[in-house]
Structure formats: C-alpha cells, structure tokens
Design a protein around this motif. Structure first.
Motif, PDB file in Angstrom:
ATOM      1  N   ASP A   1       0.941  -1.177   0.112  1.00 54.27           N
ATOM      2  CA  ASP A   1       0.060  -0.016  -0.008  1.00 54.27           C
ATOM      3  C   ASP A   1       1.023   1.246  -0.046  1.00 54.27           C
ATOM      4  O   ASP A   1       1.725   1.522   0.972  1.00 54.27           O
ATOM      5  CB  ASP A   1      -0.826   0.006   1.248  1.00 54.27           C
ATOM      6  N   LEU A   2       1.065   1.897  -1.288  1.00 59.63           N
ATOM      7  CA  LEU A   2       1.823   3.058  -1.222  1.00 59.63           C
ATOM      8  C   LEU A   2       1.425   4.204  -0.421  1.00 59.63           C
ATOM      9  O   LEU A   2       2.525   4.745   0.339  1.00 59.63           O
ATOM     10  CB  LEU A   2       1.897   3.755  -2.736  1.00 59.63           C
ATOM     11  N   ASP A   3       0.157   4.391   0.006  1.00 63.41           N
ATOM     12  CA  ASP A   3       0.008   5.436   0.996  1.00 63.41           C
ATOM     13  C   ASP A   3       0.468   5.103   2.248  1.00 63.41           C
ATOM     14  O   ASP A   3       1.136   5.746   3.036  1.00 63.41           O
ATOM     15  CB  ASP A   3      -1.504   5.600   1.101  1.00 63.41           C
ATOM     16  N   GLU A   4       0.140   3.731   2.653  1.00 67.49           N
ATOM     17  CA  GLU A   4       0.856   3.379   4.205  1.00 67.49           C
ATOM     18  C   GLU A   4       2.405   3.472   4.125  1.00 67.49           C
ATOM     19  O   GLU A   4       2.836   3.874   5.003  1.00 67.49           O
ATOM     20  CB  GLU A   4       0.457   1.859   4.370  1.00 67.49           C
ATOM     21  N   LEU A   5       3.061   3.025   3.330  1.00 66.30           N
ATOM     22  CA  LEU A   5       4.481   3.138   3.058  1.00 66.30           C
ATOM     23  C   LEU A   5       4.807   4.601   3.256  1.00 66.30           C
ATOM     24  O   LEU A   5       5.781   4.893   3.832  1.00 66.30           O
ATOM     25  CB  LEU A   5       4.892   2.461   1.795  1.00 66.30           C
ATOM     26  N   VAL A   6       4.261   5.467   2.476  1.00 73.15           N
ATOM     27  CA  VAL A   6       4.712   6.984   2.765  1.00 73.15           C
ATOM     28  C   VAL A   6       4.542   7.384   3.961  1.00 73.15           C
ATOM     29  O   VAL A   6       5.423   7.843   4.816  1.00 73.15           O
ATOM     30  CB  VAL A   6       3.933   7.881   1.556  1.00 73.15           C
TER      31      VAL A   6
END
Length: 191
Positions: A175-180
């Motif tokens: 999940d890109l949002d979570e990673l950021v």
C-alpha cells in the motif's frame, strides 16, 4: 551563432528520452536529432562534447522534476504539520509517475558518473545543492523535522521511486499510501 533556446530545450528533452529508453550508450547526437525531429548535426551544434551534453541533461532533468511555484504555494497554505510532509512526499511520487523518463535518465547519469569523474563531480554538486535547498525550504517553511529528517526522506523517497521504476512488482503489493506514511513517521514521528 545565435542559439535558439527553445530548440536547445527540445534537444535536451530528446536527450532525456533517449537516455531513458536506450541508456547512456545510446545517447548519441544522431539519436537526439532523430528523437527531436531536427536535421542531422543539430545537436552537435548545441553541445560541444558528450560531457557538456550530460551535464546539461542533468540540469534539464532537475528543472522538469521541480514542482511548480503555484503547487508549492498552494501546499504552503495548508497547516505546516506532518500531513503536509506526507502530501509533499506524495507529490514527489506523482511527479515521478508523470515523468518517468526523467528519473530513468537520472539513473543513467548516476551510472555514468561512476565511470566519468567530470559527470560525477557535476552530479555530486547538483544533488548536494538540491539537498541543501530542500533542507533550507523545510526550515524556512517551518515544516516539521530537522536536517536529518529531510536527508532521510530524500534517500528513502529516491530509493522508493527507483524501485518502483525498475522493479515495480517488488512494491506493487504494498500500500503506497501506508508506506509513505510510515516513511514520514519514522523520519519525523507520528502526530
């Protein structure tokens, strides 16, 4: 000879595309001329040698990847908090997705810098100046975090972007949002 700046920019943009698609070995004056749709020999009239060309391509890449003044101003109208830092990180990813050729060209320039001291010196100066500009922006804008926050996020985002461009399946399931969010949390702490 009077230089046409619009043509120079078109040649540099063509060089970025050639670097991204063909790599440094494919970056020839002829390939640039073909890509730019100009008569043969045009690129060699604008760039004296390969090192000069690569240094100018590097500068053009950085111009293309910079956020617009309007975008930055609109973001700075928001509260200067962790969420704004997250937004800035997402903006970086959006710009990378919108202009993948620039990041791929930069990767090629970095690889070329390992073999060519002139390119390495110019690229080192450019990247170091950009990091310092980011640190100054963070401080002047009263964004959360200190110098090491900015440096940590720079290296984390650079790695993330390069991974997404070169081996997208590695991060596709994440999940890109979570990673950021996690990257920002680890750099400046959660709210």
């Amino acid at each position: 000879m009077v230089r046409n700046e619009a043509r120079r920019t078109a040649l540099l943009d063509a060089a970025v595309d050639v670097l991204a698609e063909e790599g440094a070995r494919g970056l020839t004056y002829r390939a640039i001329d073909v890509r730019a749709g100009v008569p043969a020999g045009t690129a060699s009239n604008y760039f004296a040698n390969r090192d000069e060309l690569m240094v100018e391509v590097m500068a053009r890449v950085h111009v293309r990847l910079m956020p617009s003044d309007e975008s930055v101003a609109a973001s700075l109208d928001l509260p200067r908090d962790r969420e704004l830092t997250v937004k800035f990180m997402h903006d970086i990813i959006r710009r990378a997705d919108a202009d993948k050729a620039c990041y791929l060209a930069m990767m090629e320039l970095r690889l070329e810098a390992t073999r060519r001291p002139e390119i390495r010196d110019a690229l080192t100066r450019t990247i170091a100046e950009n990091i310092e500009a980011n640190v100054a922006f963070n401080e002047e804008s009263a964004l959360p975090g200190d110098r090491m926050t900015v440096v940590s996020l720079y290296f984390a985002m650079t790695g993330l972007i390069y991974e997404r461009l070169t081996l997208p399946d590695v991060v596709a399931a994440m999940d890109l949002d979570e990673l950021v969010e996690v990257l920002v949390d680890r750099a400046i702490g959660p709210d």
